[in-house]
Design an enzyme around this catalytic site. Structure first.
Site, mmCIF file in Angstrom:
data_model
loop_
_atom_site.group_PDB
_atom_site.id
_atom_site.type_symbol
_atom_site.label_atom_id
_atom_site.label_comp_id
_atom_site.label_asym_id
_atom_site.label_seq_id
_atom_site.Cartn_x
_atom_site.Cartn_y
_atom_site.Cartn_z
ATOM 1 N N ARG A 171 0.856 -1.188 0.000
ATOM 2 C CA ARG A 171 0.000 0.000 0.000
ATOM 3 C C ARG A 171 0.892 1.237 0.000
ATOM 4 N NH1 ARG A 171 1.511 1.885 4.196
ATOM 5 N NH2 ARG A 171 0.337 3.793 3.803
ATOM 6 N N GLY A 172 0.234 2.393 -0.142
ATOM 7 C CA GLY A 172 0.961 3.644 -0.302
ATOM 8 C C GLY A 172 1.047 3.942 -1.788
ATOM 9 N N ARG A 221 -5.891 -0.007 -8.290
ATOM 10 C CA ARG A 221 -6.189 0.989 -7.231
ATOM 11 C C ARG A 221 -6.567 2.297 -7.907
ATOM 12 N NH1 ARG A 221 -4.619 1.480 -1.465
ATOM 13 N NH2 ARG A 221 -6.725 1.705 -0.654
ATOM 14 N N GLN A 268 -3.720 1.940 9.871
ATOM 15 C CA GLN A 268 -2.376 2.128 9.315
ATOM 16 C C GLN A 268 -1.513 3.034 10.189
ATOM 17 O OE1 GLN A 268 -5.217 2.437 7.435
ATOM 18 N NE2 GLN A 268 -4.875 1.810 5.318
ATOM 19 N N ASP A 283 -2.888 10.678 -2.100
ATOM 20 C CA ASP A 283 -2.978 9.665 -3.150
ATOM 21 C C ASP A 283 -3.229 10.293 -4.511
ATOM 22 O OD1 ASP A 283 -3.297 6.539 -2.139
ATOM 23 O OD2 ASP A 283 -3.616 8.033 -0.574
ATOM 24 N N ASN A 292 -6.939 11.671 -0.039
ATOM 25 C CA ASN A 292 -6.049 10.953 0.871
ATOM 26 C C ASN A 292 -6.904 10.034 1.747
ATOM 27 O OD1 ASN A 292 -3.306 10.520 1.790
ATOM 28 N ND2 ASN A 292 -3.921 11.497 3.704
ATOM 29 N N LYS A 293 -6.245 9.296 2.611
ATOM 30 C CA LYS A 293 -6.926 8.325 3.459
ATOM 31 C C LYS A 293 -8.132 8.942 4.162
ATOM 32 C CE LYS A 293 -6.005 4.872 3.738
ATOM 33 N NZ LYS A 293 -6.546 3.788 2.902
#
Length: 342
Positions: A49-50, A86, A187, A228, A238-239
């Site tokens: 991830r990332g 993704r 996370q 992201d 983003n998250k």
């Protein structure tokens, strides 16, 4: 392909391995990712991830598949499958666009390998430059708050927002880091806390809902997050939970910084409304599972809304810290991220 090692990726004997980020911090486990279906599954399961790391893992796998003799048509199909793995993370698309150009060359096996290795080295350098630019914004004695995980686990280098924090710590400017646990997949609690501990950076873990209370008490000097995808108008995907932090920081007049490489910019995406947001499984919210075990706390069949990301409007961002330097709100409003400035 030559042997390669980063915090979360390894190439050895022409095979790609990823550090299983679902097993951390209880177990440090490397998993093979030597075919497209397997890597896509690792991406979906967030074992890898990332945004930067996803793009690099896909690029390295394509290069390895070419070394094994896959023809151009098969590699093109593999590229398109990986590209869809993704949808929010634009680094994946940007990296694969470059790999597609390498695939068009006559010597494509060699070109793909060279391009994949170049992308890894570039990411390391981008992270270093982001850290240098961002650490200049950190004042001595700072108490910083961060969300999700943006360190070496998510990149080939020192990280983005966490890279800034790590360098500022080495410069003696960080008093404490507040680490959001980052629901629903933790996370922050699992990965960022582990990374900061490994780096010797002082931190305290909090639940996501505690941030407002800390800000009200004057315990937060700045918020640092990654991204992201960044749209042309400066909106940031983003998250999930990032938008909430930005609103809180704005209300409490606390700087809110976004750290990301230029590969996270999507200059042809006009604004955050055009960014696709991945929806994830209900089980991530109704319970939790990992190397520590599994438990369900919600009623069976509970209805769940579980977007992986949210969008923070540009108007809430104090500065975008890129590998090219700090971009101000005025510069973004004047078109710094527009297509003709790329």
């Amino acid at each position: 392909m030559q042997t390669l090692q980063t915090t979360s990726l390894r190439v050895s004997e022409n095979q790609l391995f990823i550090l299983d980020q679902q097993a951390l911090p209880q177990e440090k486990r490397w998993l093979a990712a030597d075919n497209v279906a397997l890597l896509v599954d690792h991406i979906h399961a967030l074992r890898v991830r990332g945004a930067p790391l996803i793009g690099l893992s896909a690029s390295l796998l394509l290069a390895l598949l070419a070394q094994r003799g896959l023809n151009r048509d098969a590699l093109q199909q593999a590229l398109e499958t990986l590209r869809a793995a993704r949808p929010t993370a634009v680094n994946l698309m940007n990296n694969l666009d470059r790999m597609k150009q390498a695939l068009a060359r006559e010597d494509y096996p060699q070109a793909l390998e060279a391009e994949a290795l170049r992308l890894v080295e570039e990411d390391k350098q981008l992270c270093d430059r982001i850290a240098e630019a961002g650490s200049a914004l950190v004042k001595p004695g700072s108490r910083l708050l961060t969300h999700c995980n943006t360190g070496g686990l998510a990149t080939a280098g020192v990280g983005t927002a966490l890279g800034v924090i790590a360098l500022a710590h080495r410069q003696g400017k960080v008093a404490n880091v507040w680490v959001d646990e980052t629901r629903p997949l933790l996370q922050g609690g699992r990965l960022t806390a582990w990374e900061l501990g490994e780096l010797g950076v002082p931190y305290q873990l909090i639940t996501d809902s505690m941030a407002a209370s800390l800000m009200a008490q004057g315990q937060v000097d700045a918020v640092w997050v990654g991204a992201d995808r960044i749209a042309a108008n400066g909106d940031v995907a983003n998250k999930i939970g990032t938008y909430s932090l930005a609103v809180l920081a704005h209300y409490h007049q606390i700087p809110f910084y976004v750290a990301a490489p230029q590969t996270t910019l999507d200059r042809y995406c006009p604004n955050g409304a055009a960014i696709p947001i991945e929806q994830r499984a209900a089980a991530e919210v109704t319970g939790v599972a990992g190397s520590f075990g599994a438990v369900q706390w919600a009623p069976m069949g509970a209805a769940v809304y579980n977007p992986a990301f949210d969008v923070t409007p540009a108007g809430l961002v104090s500065g975008w810290v890129l590998d090219s330097g700090v971009v101000t709100p005025a510069q973004v409003a004047a078109g710094a991220f527009a297509p003709d400035n790329g």
